[in-house]
Design an enzyme around this catalytic site. Sequence first.
Site, PDB file in Angstrom:
ATOM      1  N   SER A 128      -9.374   1.221   2.890  1.00  0.00           N
ATOM      2  CA  SER A 128      -8.512   1.970   2.002  1.00  0.00           C
ATOM      3  C   SER A 128      -7.386   1.145   1.398  1.00  0.00           C
ATOM      4  CB  SER A 128      -7.911   3.158   2.749  1.00  0.00           C
ATOM      5  OG  SER A 128      -7.045   2.730   3.788  1.00  0.00           O
ATOM      6  N   LYS A 132       0.859  -1.176   0.000  1.00  0.00           N
ATOM      7  CA  LYS A 132       0.000   0.000   0.000  1.00  0.00           C
ATOM      8  C   LYS A 132       0.900   1.232   0.000  1.00  0.00           C
ATOM      9  CE  LYS A 132      -3.914   1.737   2.800  1.00  0.00           C
ATOM     10  NZ  LYS A 132      -4.765   1.365   3.967  1.00  0.00           N
ATOM     11  N   SER A 145      -9.769  -0.878   7.124  1.00  0.00           N
ATOM     12  CA  SER A 145      -9.125  -0.806   5.818  1.00  0.00           C
ATOM     13  C   SER A 145      -8.401  -2.067   5.383  1.00  0.00           C
ATOM     14  CB  SER A 145      -8.143   0.369   5.783  1.00  0.00           C
ATOM     15  OG  SER A 145      -8.838   1.590   5.824  1.00  0.00           O
TER      16      SER A 145
END
Length: 604
Positions: free
Chosen positions: A295, A223, A319
């Site tokens: 996310s 990420k 997330s």
Amino acid sequence: MLSGGSMSKSRREFLAATSLTLLGAAAASLSKAQVATDLPPGSPSAFGTGPAVGPEVTVSTFAEAEKLVQVSMGNTERVMAAASWRKTMAGLYERRTGPRKLALEATVAPASRWDPVLPGQKTLPPRDRFIRSAADPGPLPTNDEDIAFASVTQLSRWIETRKLSSQRLTNLYLERLQRFNPKLRCVITLTRELALAQAKQADEEIAAGHYRGPLHGIPWGTKDLLDTAGIPTTYGAEPFQNRVPVEDAAVVKRLHNAGAVLVAKLSLGALALNDIWFGGQTMNPWLLEEGASGSSAGPGAATAAGLVGFAIGSETGGSIVSPSMRCGITGLRPTYGRVPRTGAMTLCWSLDKLGPMTRGVEDAMLVLQAISGPDAGDVDSLPSKLDFEAGASVEGLRVGYFPAWMNERPATEVDRAALDTVKKVGMVPVEVAIPDWPYGSLNLILFAEGAAAFEELGFNGGMSQLRIQTPDAWPNIFRAARFLSAVDYVQADRLRRKVAEEMARVFSQVDLLLVPSLRDEMLTITNFTGHPSLTLRAGFVEVSRARSDWAPDPSMPLPTFASPRRVPHGVTLIGRLFDEGTLASAGLALERSFGVAGERPPGF
């Protein structure tokens, strides 16, 4: 009563000693002589005796402000508050408003720390032990697609025995990332040069007999909120598109040391919210008409589509859990403090957690082992032990569940079937309950910490650059957070401890919990208490409409389907603090019994 010294100056004298042109007319009327001679010798400092600063406020100012914080004052109280505000309270904003402004560096953590382990609570497990499965991975597939979707557990054995080279596997994933990214928009930066160099080094080391362990030569993606030296780390947000760190994050360093091969910086919703970033929306490989959820959208999509061996995601309030659910993968959110966040974007100091996103439960543990342990750069990281045996028996483990939750949305038949599977594999379901408290009020802490973490972005106009400016997006939430009450923040912090005590009571009755993955109460509770969670695919459901992380917008309806679409559905296990080993043992038993982890999204 406070004693004199610097605090005395801050309340009585500091304004008289600064430039009068900066202080305004109210301060200009007070000379240094007045401040000094009006006080008899030996007078202690006192609130409300300094020069007036800041803009004028009135009784009506307070009457309107009461609506924001939901308190009520009488008119006499408002008159007194309005008359004294500029002498008693306004000066407390000097750090932010000046004249002695002080910006706080992103690396400065709050003085207060959240420790998930309550006083007197025993920390588990008592020992360090890691025993991976010894099963034969079988022959190397002849089909590249079969290799791409193989688990890390399998890939690592093929690489270790030199049936598969890291360079071949890395080129395979780089090609798939380029081919499928236009559909998924899951890649922010492809790290081709670094990946090829790391893969070559891995093959040379393994050939020379220097095998570093199960992640050696395995391509992975992160990420894009973990710093990578010399490679952009953008947070998925427009203001940071050109940000290039000079040092690797602690987790990146650990994975480099484990011999893993970084192939891509993967997408995240801007500033770690949902699944829309400056390059667009990251899509779900199982249903390209909907977002991957966030996310950790890019790690979820890329892992599900067989574009990386594994990925690193992060979670503050869901997330890792949510994209793991949507994309049908395994997401492990470790205990708060187990994995250091040094070099990671800060959203909330007391909530942020980094964890693996994989195609199987054992894979997640292989990654967790490599990234666990404290780091001096993260004051909240803690020493911990990891006790895991892939073949451990789960017979007799007590699995708590909430009966009402299993019969209400968002639970499905898959969730209810999972409860039956608990019994089938020899674990014991135990009914549990928690009080009906206002758990959502804990989010005051999230909003306040987030607004503090990105304060400068709010002041310099950077928030207005983010493409999503809806009421449920960070720009609006962080602006509104300025008007939250500090008193209520303290009360939310006290509620957090009360909730942690309640969870300790629940875990005195059971070894782990089985919950519907997206049940709001448990997502909120366990993120704030710091308990670990494991989300894994348990079956499939049908949907007639695309799903979204965003609040409904009547002007932009979501796609609907004439024929329902089949998509994966997962369940979530919650473990005791630092007891990820038991969590994984239960997860492995369920994963084997469910028998659905191997199915792939069509078209990939």
